[in-house]
Write a protein that holds these residues in place. Structure first.
Motif, mmCIF file in Angstrom:
data_model
loop_
_atom_site.group_PDB
_atom_site.id
_atom_site.type_symbol
_atom_site.label_atom_id
_atom_site.label_comp_id
_atom_site.label_asym_id
_atom_site.label_seq_id
_atom_site.Cartn_x
_atom_site.Cartn_y
_atom_site.Cartn_z
ATOM 1 N N ALA A 1 0.831 -1.211 0.000
ATOM 2 C CA ALA A 1 0.000 0.000 0.000
ATOM 3 C C ALA A 1 0.861 1.255 0.000
ATOM 4 N N ASP A 2 1.964 1.220 0.762
ATOM 5 C CA ASP A 2 2.880 2.367 0.782
ATOM 6 C C ASP A 2 3.419 2.677 -0.616
ATOM 7 N N VAL A 3 3.874 1.637 -1.316
ATOM 8 C CA VAL A 3 4.457 1.880 -2.641
ATOM 9 C C VAL A 3 3.369 2.297 -3.637
ATOM 10 N N GLU B 1 0.760 4.044 -2.996
ATOM 11 C CA GLU B 1 0.506 5.476 -2.774
ATOM 12 C C GLU B 1 1.647 6.333 -3.335
ATOM 13 N N ASP B 2 2.891 5.879 -3.142
ATOM 14 C CA ASP B 2 4.037 6.598 -3.726
ATOM 15 C C ASP B 2 3.846 6.809 -5.231
ATOM 16 N N GLY C 1 3.791 1.531 6.577
ATOM 17 C CA GLY C 1 2.769 2.499 6.941
ATOM 18 C C GLY C 1 3.293 3.921 6.854
ATOM 19 N N ARG C 2 4.283 4.139 5.954
ATOM 20 C CA ARG C 2 4.848 5.472 5.722
ATOM 21 C C ARG C 2 3.809 6.446 5.196
ATOM 22 N N THR C 3 2.917 5.931 4.328
ATOM 23 C CA THR C 3 1.961 6.788 3.632
ATOM 24 C C THR C 3 0.597 6.708 4.306
ATOM 25 N N LYS D 1 -2.227 5.756 2.996
ATOM 26 C CA LYS D 1 -2.873 4.488 2.650
ATOM 27 C C LYS D 1 -2.243 3.330 3.426
ATOM 28 N N GLY D 2 -0.938 3.371 3.554
ATOM 29 C CA GLY D 2 -0.243 2.323 4.294
ATOM 30 C C GLY D 2 -0.604 2.364 5.782
ATOM 31 N N ALA D 3 -0.692 3.570 6.333
ATOM 32 C CA ALA D 3 -1.043 3.710 7.748
ATOM 33 C C ALA D 3 -2.456 3.185 7.996
ATOM 34 N N ALA E 1 -3.903 0.800 6.284
ATOM 35 C CA ALA E 1 -3.820 -0.665 6.250
ATOM 36 C C ALA E 1 -3.209 -1.197 7.546
#
Lengths: 446, 446
Positions: A315-317, A319-320, B242-244, B246-248, B250
């Motif tokens: 999910a992080d990538v 969004e990147d 969870g940097r972003t 969307k990742g956070a 998730a």
């Protein structure tokens, strides 16, 4: 386009002579002959070495002139100073192509010697690959005049200035079960122009992606025009190192390439839809996905995972890269709720949790296939999930959307499943991040 | 520090019961028992299953109370609702530790059930790993209460919220010949705090690096203080997805972790010298180099390569990371000129060209060892260079500086040499970029 005929007659040579063939296993002249023989080449093979009766069981000729039959292609492994003479003999023998493996030319200041060789070849109508290169492996003709021997045939044509980068691409593709159509090492690239090789592979039915590694281009405008034409037919992935000042300096000493402004070059690539890889791993990853999948209809991605942590990394990538992970929608969530055990997290990423089997993925994908939740699916198998490949292959048609896989933490099962997935046409990657970045490259396809 | 004694008695358990052991190979209760037995655990092993006489040749007990001897550690694989009762039995039996593999607690809303289990454990003085986790593999005690079975012992302690990420780390380390000291899966992490595990591994002699994967921290200040203390003793590599946004999101659904501001967290990591990995590949790569090498004395890197193109890729990443590639200096270049064939490019990167053998690297490195050209050496083997590991190992002492390797395009030779390099304590990577990024991480060591 007469140049393409020339390339075709080189790659489809019906007879090959290896000038400088050797019986010493540590010599390139041994390795090349062995790979041609072991690769299953069906044409005539002539080792040339005045000091041997036969090498690897094949009778030797003392020189090209002594070969009894015709010679379409001459592979040259002798020292640089002997190459002009070999090229003259090749012209006399009526050869159509020459692959000059030997180094010792322009790259160490012997530009005149290189010019002499090329003038002889040109006058004699011989198409040249090299000099100072790692050769050609052309699988439709089972002709591996290169190393290592790669026999797994695929849809990726690798054209690489660096022999090592080409060999690494071939090696990874063989290990993955993906395969290549060809690897062509450019070396000093004084003969057949890169542009012609791109055009040749653009019109070959076998090829679905062209992977091009170059350190510089002589004429940027001409290159971009040719690339634009190629991109009408096939995706083109480019690895051009020398992004930075230090890298450009190293490129300059390596192949005397003039790198020019990387920013200008990069902008031009983006404008025409050329997919540039950031590094060698991405060069392979992007070429892999483009050799297997069509471009998704949109930027919506649905992630199914047995590993919550891996889903977050993905999910992080996403969004990147501006890849959307839309909510699945109430109806789809309701359908999943009826089919899946209660511990599953019904969101996007859809967490099937650590005890997920291939069948749980199938149930979820079949339920989702009734709704328009995404344009592309990423399946993360974060455990030893047996039957993953068979399941993904079977459910694909019902889903009607491209499927990409990340497989990790799966021990022996993973090692068995990954080549099965790839042979079924489903690109599989060892990390969620690489899988998502590959999807990003697929979305950049023209 | 009494907590560390508790952890020690858990990891060094002299007897283990597997509650929920199964004879069905598709069940976790089978896999765990099998891995404990096959891993060579020397203590007593008790499968617990009321329906079986014996599993995998080991006599079963119907319940913990029926076990004839003492039970130090209880591994629990039964459904969540049965866990409180098992924990009560464990307390009665005098167990010191419990690993709760079973899911079905807080992560699906059953927070009360989890609290009940933890209260029983705490009252009974039992240290808990989990619940909802992939278990513990502790190699100094040959105790693999997890999967897959990893038997290669190394200097890396992996503490991972995600079981898959831990398993992937262990799998890659085994394949590389690097090995691990331990993999500990946290799951819901309701028992032994992460901080205590970090402190435990910080004072274990075997461990040279702690690789920590977490999705969130309960108390950021407390975590950073503990990490700072750990960093006095051992390097700490962190993967926190969870940097972003969307990742956070998730991460929140996965383990109910509160991610907080990633930018604030990241700044705090940098301040205390905690090495944060960008993704799972870097998590492994950084942990690998830190488990093998000391920090170089400075930021000067010398690159030796048989592949010019790979050298350029390495130079690009070095420049990205502010790693210096200084000129070799006139004297060193003169020394190299006397020893190396004329086609070599005597710069940094030093291009030994495509026909380089291990011996040519040796000659170059021995020549360079007389001059202070760099603080660290990157050897890129871009061909099937036999004997690379033996050469690098032999020349290392003379050089007196850390050596890192990238090996690619080397076919079968590469597959043989890479584990030899790593077993000799020389970190090897499959691409130049990953090798240079790993060197960047090594330079961030406190």
């Amino acid at each position: 386009m007469p140049n393409l005929d020339t390339i075709r007659s080189l790659f489809y040579a019906k007879s090959v002579a290896v000038v400088g063939a050797s019986a010493n296993p540590s010599k390139t002249g041994y390795v090349i002959l062995k790979n041609i023989l072991e690769g299953g080449y069906a044409g005539a093979v002539y080792p040339i070495n005045p000091g041997s009766e036969s090498i690897l069981g094949v009778p030797c000729a003392a020189s090209l002139g002594d070969v009894p039959g015709a010679v379409d292609l001459v592979v040259i492994v002798v020292p640089a100073r002997a190459v002009p003479d070999v090229m003259r003999q090749a012209v006399q023998k009526g050869a159509k192509g020459a692959i000059i493996i030997s180094g010792g030319f322009r790259e160490i200041g012997n530009a005149e010697l290189e010019a002499e060789v090329m003038a002889i070849a040109e006058a004699g109508g011989i198409a040249v690959i090299g000099p100072n290169c790692q050769g050609v492996n052309y699988l439709p003709n089972k002709l591996c005049a290169s190393w290592p021997l790669i026999e797994t045939r695929g849809a990726m044509a690798v054209v690489s200035q660096s022999g090592t980068i080409g060999a690494a691409m071939g090696g990874w593709a063989a290990e993955d079960g993906l395969g290549v159509t060809a690897t062509v090492a450019l070396g000093n690239n004084s003969g057949v122009p890169v542009i012609d090789l791109m055009q040749f592979f653009a019109q070959e039915d076998d090829v679905r992606v062209i992977a091009l590694n170059i350190e510089g281009v002589r004429d940027g405008r001409q290159f971009m025009e040719a690339a634009r034409a190629v991109l009408q037919k096939k995706p083109l992935v480019l690895l051009k190192p020398g992004r930075t000042a230090k890298g450009a300096e190293a490129a300059q000493s390596h192949t005397k390439s003039i790198a020019g402004s990387d920013a200008v070059f990069d902008a031009a690539c983006r404008q025409i839809g050329l997919i540039r890889a950031e590094g060698i791993a991405e060069f392979y990853d992007y070429s892999k996905i483009l050799s297997l999948l069509p471009k998704p209809a949109g930027r919506r991605l649905a992630i199914l995972t047995s590993s919550g942590g891996s889903g977050i990394l993905a999910a992080d990538v996403a969004e990147d890269l501006g890849i959307a992970l839309p909510p699945l929608g109430e109806e789809a969530v309701q359908a999943l709720r009826e089919k899946l055990p209660p511990q599953c997290v019904l969101a996007n990423p859809l967490d099937l949790t650590g005890d997920a089997t291939a069948d749980r993925y199938r149930v979820a994908l079949e339920a989702l296939s009734a709704y328009d939740v995404a344009d592309c699916f990423l399946l993360i198998f974060g455990d030893p999930i047996a039957g993953a490949a068979e399941m993904a292959d079977a459910v694909r048609q019902k889903l009607g959307k491209p499927i990409v896989v990340a497989f990790l933490g799966g021990g022996e099962v993973e090692k068995q499943e990954v080549p099965l997935l790839i042979r079924a046409g489903i690109p599989a990657y060892p990390t969620p991040e690489r899988a998502v970045r590959a999807i990003g490259a697929l979305l950049r396809k023209s």
